[in-house]
Motif scaffolding. Structure first.
Motif, PDB file in Angstrom:
ATOM      1  N   MET A   1       7.714  -3.411   7.723  1.00 10.60           N
ATOM      2  CA  MET A   1       8.500  -3.442   6.511  1.00 10.60           C
ATOM      3  C   MET A   1       9.778  -2.672   6.749  1.00 10.60           C
ATOM      4  SD  MET A   1       7.448  -1.870   2.886  1.00 10.60           S
ATOM      5  CE  MET A   1       8.324  -2.433   1.483  1.00 10.60           C
ATOM      6  N   SER A   2      10.818  -3.116   6.114  1.00 12.90           N
ATOM      7  CA  SER A   2      12.091  -2.423   6.277  1.00 12.90           C
ATOM      8  C   SER A   2      12.013  -1.058   5.620  1.00 12.90           C
ATOM      9  CB  SER A   2      13.217  -3.245   5.652  1.00 12.90           C
ATOM     10  OG  SER A   2      13.082  -3.256   4.251  1.00 12.90           O
ATOM     11  N   GLY A   3      12.845  -0.162   6.078  1.00  9.51           N
ATOM     12  CA  GLY A   3      12.871   1.189   5.528  1.00  9.51           C
ATOM     13  C   GLY A   3      13.219   1.188   4.054  1.00  9.51           C
ATOM     14  N   LYS A   6      10.137   0.257   1.946  1.00  7.18           N
ATOM     15  CA  LYS A   6       9.205   1.386   1.884  1.00  7.18           C
ATOM     16  C   LYS A   6       9.741   2.460   0.957  1.00  7.18           C
ATOM     17  CE  LYS A   6       6.182   4.185   4.574  1.00  7.18           C
ATOM     18  NZ  LYS A   6       5.115   4.185   3.599  1.00  7.18           N
ATOM     19  N   SER A  56       4.304  -1.732   1.085  1.00  5.72           N
ATOM     20  CA  SER A  56       4.564  -0.469   1.779  1.00  5.72           C
ATOM     21  C   SER A  56       4.033  -0.493   3.219  1.00  5.72           C
ATOM     22  CB  SER A  56       3.940   0.690   1.010  1.00  5.72           C
ATOM     23  OG  SER A  56       2.536   0.584   1.024  1.00  5.72           O
ATOM     24  N   GLN A  57       3.325  -1.545   3.587  1.00  9.97           N
ATOM     25  CA  GLN A  57       2.759  -1.609   4.932  1.00  9.97           C
ATOM     26  C   GLN A  57       3.708  -2.326   5.880  1.00  9.97           C
ATOM     27  OE1 GLN A  57      -0.868  -3.695   4.285  1.00  9.97           O
ATOM     28  NE2 GLN A  57      -1.801  -2.042   3.105  1.00  9.97           N
ATOM     29  N   GLU A  58       3.699  -1.883   7.108  1.00  8.87           N
ATOM     30  CA  GLU A  58       4.474  -2.549   8.153  1.00  8.87           C
ATOM     31  C   GLU A  58       3.748  -3.847   8.521  1.00  8.87           C
ATOM     32  OE1 GLU A  58       7.372  -1.690   9.575  1.00  8.87           O
ATOM     33  OE2 GLU A  58       7.541   0.044   8.253  1.00  8.87           O
TER      34      GLU A  58
END
Length: 170
Positions: A1-3, A6, A56-58
């Motif tokens: 996920m992009s910063g 998040k 919120s997870q990559e």
């Protein structure tokens, strides 16, 4: 996920923790308002839960070697190159700076209105108590007792009698 995603999820989670749901619920007086408030709270909790879990997870990393074995390296390399070239734009919040001062001003106005409302409620409670007391004593109260509590009315009546005005317009 992009910063940025998040960061949004983290900010929303923290905002959800700071909301005084019970305090707001105490201010509601009608059943319809309570129903709408509970619907809003459930919707907020649902969105907040989704942000915390889903967004919120990559993402899982792609196993390029697995695909090279099955599809061939030329095709997979072409997709890997295209995937690596994708640049997700960074989210820049331009809305919050515009509306934060307005929101803060509304909060100040709300606090002032709350204080005014509390003072008015206190005044009305006293007035209700006085009226209830007067209602109890009305059948046995004399004019002198009434005028003792309301000297401005006694002065008004005395002035009318002195000026020979008995409430008739002749």
């Amino acid at each position: 996920m992009s910063g940025a995603g998040k960061k949004i999820a983290d900010v929303t989670f923290k905002a959800g923790k700071n909301i005084d749901w019970e305090g707001m619920a105490k201010l509601l007086v009608s059943d319809e308002a309570r129903k709408e408030f509970n619907t809003l709270r459930r919707a907020f909790d649902d969105v907040n839960t989704q942000l915390q879990t889903k967004f919120s997870q990559e993402p899982e990393p792609i196993d390029w070697e697995y695909y090279r074995k099955g599809l061939g390296s030329r095709l997979v390399d072409m997709y890997k190159q295209a995937y690596d070239e994708i640049k997700i734009p960074q989210y820049v919040d331009t809305v919050t700076p515009q509306y934060k001062p307005k929101f803060d001003a509304l909060l100040v106005e709300l606090k002032e209105a709350e204080q005014t409302s509390l003072k008015e409620s206190e005044r009305l409670e006293k007035e209700i108590a006085e009226v209830q007391e007067l209602k109890k004593k009305l059948s046995t109260m004399t004019a002198d007792e009434y005028f003792e509590k309301h000297p401005e009315l006694k002065k008004k009546f005395d002035d009318e009698i002195r000026n020979d005005y008995w409430g008739y317009g002749y």
